[in-house]
Design a protein around this motif. Structure first.
Motif, PDB file in Angstrom:
ATOM      1  N   ARG A  53       0.836  -1.205   0.000  1.00 42.39           N
ATOM      2  CA  ARG A  53       0.000   0.000   0.000  1.00 42.39           C
ATOM      3  C   ARG A  53       0.875   1.261   0.000  1.00 42.39           C
ATOM      4  O   ARG A  53       0.540   2.257  -0.657  1.00 42.39           O
ATOM      5  N   GLN A  54       1.989   1.219   0.723  1.00 46.25           N
ATOM      6  CA  GLN A  54       2.885   2.370   0.754  1.00 46.25           C
ATOM      7  C   GLN A  54       3.480   2.636  -0.634  1.00 46.25           C
ATOM      8  O   GLN A  54       3.579   3.777  -1.078  1.00 46.25           O
ATOM      9  N   ARG A  55       3.845   1.571  -1.336  1.00 51.05           N
ATOM     10  CA  ARG A  55       4.386   1.736  -2.696  1.00 51.05           C
ATOM     11  C   ARG A  55       3.334   2.339  -3.629  1.00 51.05           C
ATOM     12  O   ARG A  55       3.652   3.156  -4.493  1.00 51.05           O
ATOM     13  N   LEU A  56       2.087   1.933  -3.462  1.00 45.31           N
ATOM     14  CA  LEU A  56       1.011   2.493  -4.291  1.00 45.31           C
ATOM     15  C   LEU A  56       0.865   3.994  -4.040  1.00 45.31           C
ATOM     16  O   LEU A  56       0.623   4.772  -4.971  1.00 45.31           O
ATOM     17  N   LEU A  57       1.026   4.414  -2.794  1.00 47.36           N
ATOM     18  CA  LEU A  57       0.990   5.843  -2.475  1.00 47.36           C
ATOM     19  C   LEU A  57       2.151   6.567  -3.136  1.00 47.36           C
ATOM     20  O   LEU A  57       1.987   7.670  -3.691  1.00 47.36           O
ATOM     21  N   TRP A  58       3.347   5.952  -3.084  1.00 45.88           N
ATOM     22  CA  TRP A  58       4.522   6.565  -3.712  1.00 45.88           C
ATOM     23  C   TRP A  58       4.300   6.761  -5.214  1.00 45.88           C
ATOM     24  O   TRP A  58       4.820   7.702  -5.805  1.00 45.88           O
ATOM     25  N   LEU A  59       3.529   5.849  -5.812  1.00 45.92           N
ATOM     26  CA  LEU A  59       3.302   5.912  -7.258  1.00 45.92           C
ATOM     27  C   LEU A  59       2.200   6.903  -7.636  1.00 45.92           C
ATOM     28  O   LEU A  59       1.900   7.067  -8.824  1.00 45.92           O
ATOM     29  N   GLY A  60       1.583   7.515  -6.650  1.00 41.74           N
ATOM     30  CA  GLY A  60       0.610   8.560  -6.947  1.00 41.74           C
ATOM     31  C   GLY A  60      -0.835   8.222  -6.682  1.00 41.74           C
ATOM     32  O   GLY A  60      -1.714   9.060  -6.903  1.00 41.74           O
ATOM     33  N   LEU A  61      -1.154   7.000  -6.210  1.00 36.99           N
ATOM     34  CA  LEU A  61      -2.533   6.685  -5.872  1.00 36.99           C
ATOM     35  C   LEU A  61      -2.954   7.484  -4.642  1.00 36.99           C
ATOM     36  O   LEU A  61      -2.137   7.765  -3.751  1.00 36.99           O
ATOM     37  N   SER A  62      -4.206   7.851  -4.587  1.00 32.87           N
ATOM     38  CA  SER A  62      -4.715   8.511  -3.386  1.00 32.87           C
ATOM     39  C   SER A  62      -4.769   7.492  -2.250  1.00 32.87           C
ATOM     40  O   SER A  62      -4.744   6.275  -2.485  1.00 32.87           O
ATOM     41  N   ARG A  63      -4.878   8.005  -1.038  1.00 30.78           N
ATOM     42  CA  ARG A  63      -4.947   7.089   0.104  1.00 30.78           C
ATOM     43  C   ARG A  63      -6.175   6.188   0.010  1.00 30.78           C
ATOM     44  O   ARG A  63      -6.107   4.997   0.324  1.00 30.78           O
ATOM     45  N   ASP A  64      -7.297   6.739  -0.429  1.00 29.46           N
ATOM     46  CA  ASP A  64      -8.515   5.930  -0.565  1.00 29.46           C
ATOM     47  C   ASP A  64      -8.342   4.844  -1.626  1.00 29.46           C
ATOM     48  O   ASP A  64      -8.776   3.703  -1.447  1.00 29.46           O
ATOM     49  N   ASP A  65      -7.708   5.199  -2.757  1.00 27.88           N
ATOM     50  CA  ASP A  65      -7.508   4.207  -3.820  1.00 27.88           C
ATOM     51  C   ASP A  65      -6.523   3.120  -3.381  1.00 27.88           C
ATOM     52  O   ASP A  65      -6.703   1.940  -3.711  1.00 27.88           O
ATOM     53  N   ALA A  66      -5.476   3.517  -2.658  1.00 23.20           N
ATOM     54  CA  ALA A  66      -4.511   2.520  -2.175  1.00 23.20           C
ATOM     55  C   ALA A  66      -5.186   1.542  -1.227  1.00 23.20           C
ATOM     56  O   ALA A  66      -4.908   0.337  -1.256  1.00 23.20           O
ATOM     57  N   ARG A  67      -6.110   2.043  -0.403  1.00 27.66           N
ATOM     58  CA  ARG A  67      -6.849   1.164   0.506  1.00 27.66           C
ATOM     59  C   ARG A  67      -7.851   0.298  -0.247  1.00 27.66           C
ATOM     60  O   ARG A  67      -8.191  -0.796   0.194  1.00 27.66           O
ATOM     61  N   ALA A  68      -8.337   0.794  -1.395  1.00 28.57           N
ATOM     62  CA  ALA A  68      -9.351   0.054  -2.161  1.00 28.57           C
ATOM     63  C   ALA A  68      -8.778  -1.153  -2.883  1.00 28.57           C
ATOM     64  O   ALA A  68      -9.520  -2.067  -3.258  1.00 28.57           O
ATOM     65  N   VAL A  69      -7.461  -1.180  -3.090  1.00 31.53           N
ATOM     66  CA  VAL A  69      -6.825  -2.349  -3.712  1.00 31.53           C
ATOM     67  C   VAL A  69      -6.942  -3.529  -2.751  1.00 31.53           C
ATOM     68  O   VAL A  69      -6.556  -3.441  -1.582  1.00 31.53           O
ATOM     69  N   GLN A  70      -7.494  -4.626  -3.246  1.00 34.13           N
ATOM     70  CA  GLN A  70      -7.665  -5.804  -2.395  1.00 34.13           C
ATOM     71  C   GLN A  70      -6.312  -6.472  -2.154  1.00 34.13           C
ATOM     72  O   GLN A  70      -5.719  -7.042  -3.081  1.00 34.13           O
TER      73      GLN A  70
END
Length: 671
Positions: A64-81
């Motif tokens: 999830r932290q890597r997804l944030l680094w790549l530009g996903l919003s916090r909500d979108d990073a949490r939405a990834v299963q």
């Protein structure tokens, strides 16, 4: 925003259904998965199309932290299963078996289930004529952690499920298939209770309260049990579902697995079924076979390297570029692991190797490193970690650092003053020295447990409330009776004094011999010799039963005893420990600097600016065993800017690859 390099671009462009990614330590393996997930989302796919299975909670958070680094919003990073294998399997079993408890750590229920399992297995072995091959009794409480450790491997490898349907467990058949007879027998009894498959007639005792507890509380899952239970259900002959109601059928189109090197047979079985019942368009798994250090749970590199194709051709990628450390560490690790490493041009890592004359020298080195790191980051805890291959024998290092004014935060193991073998010896010395007041801040519950376990009484088949009352009485007796009076009673065989009544003969003899010699005037420099000659070491080995843990307990007791050397008397030694407990209680208010110590498995997936690895000694952290080599590789590769290793007397063969790239020196310890 992080831009992909050429290797990562190849992964992003892959159209293959099955994709296996081999990455070096520090090569941004998790980042590569996150990039692919973001790429799929950018192409318009729904979050429900994507699913990631990972080994640990830390790995889920890292993704999830890597997804944030790549530009996903916090909500979108949490939405990834994204879930751990254990969490996912536990949730998917609920519709089949109903909800049960998923325990992250053993508790009272696990303990009592093990007591009953040992008793049931012992009775079964006796009825079959196998008593001489059954190595446990219900008093072997300190062997329970080793039993649970062994269960993880038997379950992870699905060793018993893999046997022929006609297999019958005997000492001979267990030997033939390479499993321990006692452990397998207890596991079978334990699983019957844990899984709720035990009826009143199987309890074989008039204990209505326990029968009710079994019926109401039997079903639980500990640590890795969920994916083992799921694999057993999936491979069973009478599955309670069809394709439409399959528990793993969730509509996933893109499947991701991080830490593929940690896969075991149970996890792989779950993966096979998952792929077969979902419309998987692409499957990506990433890992590093040189980081396989969980063979205790059945992990093996072949599940990633040989069989993960699931019978289909796969595309394979490599990530050789290390972003964590520089060539000063990359080159030696490349030689150690026999594989190429590439590094960023501006990365620098300093490696030092010291011949330490004693643990005092090592603790001085650690304290100096902490001071230097703290000065560089005054506003937060320094990025420094001490990684231990054998944390059970860290007594002297922990003690020396405590004397220097540090609070020790342990991860993956208990602080030495909380270990039952050390608590037991501490109580015995305090009793002999008539210094029981120094235990005022000690863990009374731990003391009670240690006395009960070493006396041979803990785990007795009597009802739990009777057992707890007996151990409480025993503890009160030790805290109140003079050692001289006890020795006199022991020699005269006076009954029924509580300790004499509750101790078995071996414990009684060892304790009375130890107290008698202490009363005769043993000096602090001779405590270790007295502990061994009086039989307390033999008592520890008996209490822990299984070889590796019992040897570790014996070593810890001797190390603890040696730490008394140099003190004027035993009261001064014990008072130093009491002072440490008082100081540690102030840690909640931030009064002491903290040094973090990790077992090597506990630090996996983490990284630090400075890593210190003590005891890289010949014959200790050494050898051709692949998992031992992998443990060294994992430990060394946690460092970003600085790696420091020490050895006593003779260096490990693992240090040979650092001959040209490391700074070598000697730590001289002042007398």
């Amino acid at each position: 925003m992080i831009s992909p390099n050429d290797d990562q671009i190849q992964i992003l462009n892959s159209q293959a259904r099955f994709n296996v990614i081999f990455g070096n330590a520090g090569a941004a393996k998790t980042t590569a998965l996150a990039m692919k997930i973001k790429d799929i989302l950018d192409k318009g796919h729904a979050f429900a199309d994507i699913f990631a299975l990972l080994y640990s909670d830390a790995a889920v958070q890292a993704l999830r932290q890597r997804l944030l680094w790549l530009g996903l919003s916090r909500d979108d990073a949490r939405a990834v299963q994204a879930m751990t294998f254990a969490e996912f399997c536990h949730a998917r079993l609920a519709p089949i078996e109903g909800m049960s408890r998923h325990l992250k750590h053993p508790n009272r229920l696990v303990h009592e289930t093990l007591v009953r399992a040992v008793e049931n297995a012992s009775e079964w072995a006796a009825r079959r004529g196998f008593s001489s091959s059954f190595e446990l009794d219900v008093g072997s409480v300190l062997a329970f952690p080793t039993l649970l450790h062994a269960f993880r491997q038997l379950k992870g490898t699905m060793a018993l499920q893999s046997l022929d349907a006609e297999f019958s467990l005997t000492p001979e058949s267990a030997y033939d298939v390479g499993i321990d007879f006692t452990q397998a027998a207890v596991l079978q009894a334990y699983e019957k209770i844990r899984r709720g498959n035990i009826g009143v007639e199987e309890v074989r005792r008039n204990d209505e309260a326990y029968v009710k507890e079994v019926e109401e509380e039997s079903l639980f899952r500990l640590e890795d049990d969920p994916f083992y239970d799921m694999a057993a259900v999936l491979e069973g002959s009478d599955t309670p579902f069809d394709f439409e109601t399959h528990p793993l059928r969730i509509g996933t189109r893109f499947l991701f697995v991080d830490e593929g090197h940690d896969l075991n047979k149970a996890m792989f079985t779950v993966l096979q079924h998952f792929v077969n019942v979902n419309p998987i368009e692409q499957f990506f798994v990433v890992g590093d076979p040189d980081q396989v250090i969980h063979s205790d749970s059945g992990a093996a590199p072949n599940f990633m390297t040989d069989t993960l194709d699931l019978g289909k051709p796969s595309k394979r990628f490599t990530l050789p570029l290390c972003r964590r450390f520089g060539e000063g560490l990359a080159n030696p690790l490349s030689a150690h692991a026999h594989k190429p490493y590439e590094v960023l041009e501006d990365s620098r890592t300093v490696v030092s190797v010291y011949n330490a004359e004693s643990y005092v020298g090592i603790s001085t080195l650690v304290a100096g490193a902490h001071s230097k790191a703290s000065a560089a980051v005054s506003d937060r805890m320094p990025s420094l970690a001490v990684l231990l291959r054998h944390p059970g024998t860290s007594v002297q290092l922990e003690n020396d650092l405590a004397l220097k004014g540090f609070h020790i935060e342990t991860n993956g193991f208990e602080p030495y003053m909380q270990r039952p073998e050390v608590l037991f010896l501490r109580v015995m010395v305090a009793w002999a020295a008539e210094a029981m007041d120094t235990l005022v801040r000690a863990d009374l519950g731990g003391i009670q447990a240690a006395l009960g376990e070493f006396s041979g009484f803990a785990g007795h088949h009597k009802a739990q409330d009777v057992q707890h009352k007996a151990i409480e009485t025993l503890t009160q007796y030790v805290l109140g009776e003079s050692p001289a009076s006890f020795v006199a009673q022991a020699e005269a065989h006076v009954d029924p004094k509580p300790l004499l009544y509750y101790c078995d003969d071996a414990a009684l003899q060892a304790i009375s011999q130890f107290l008698s010699r202490m009363i005769d005037g043993v000096g602090t420099d001779s405590l270790a010799e007295t502990v061994e000659s009086a039989g307390l070491i033999a008592l520890a080995k008996r209490a822990f039963v299984f070889e590796e843990r019992s040897n570790e307990a014996a070593a810890a007791m001797l190390e603890f005893a040696r730490s008394a050397a140099g003190f004027t008397n035993f009261r001064a030694w014990l008072q130093q420990m009491a002072n440490r407990e008082y100081a540690s209680s102030r840690q909640a208010r931030g009064a002491l600097p903290t040094i973090r110590m990790y077992s090597i498995p506990a630090c996996k997936g983490l990284e630090f600016d400075h890593v210190i690895i003590p005891d890289v000694n010949k014959g200790i952290f050494d050898g051709a065993n692949q998992e031992e080599r992998n443990l060294f590789y994992v430990a060394a590769s946690r460092a970003r800017k600085e790696l420091t290793m020490t050895y006593l007397s003779s260096p490990s063969s693992y240090l040979q690859s650092f001959a040209d790239s490391a700074h070598w020196d000697v730590i001289h310890t002042a007398n």
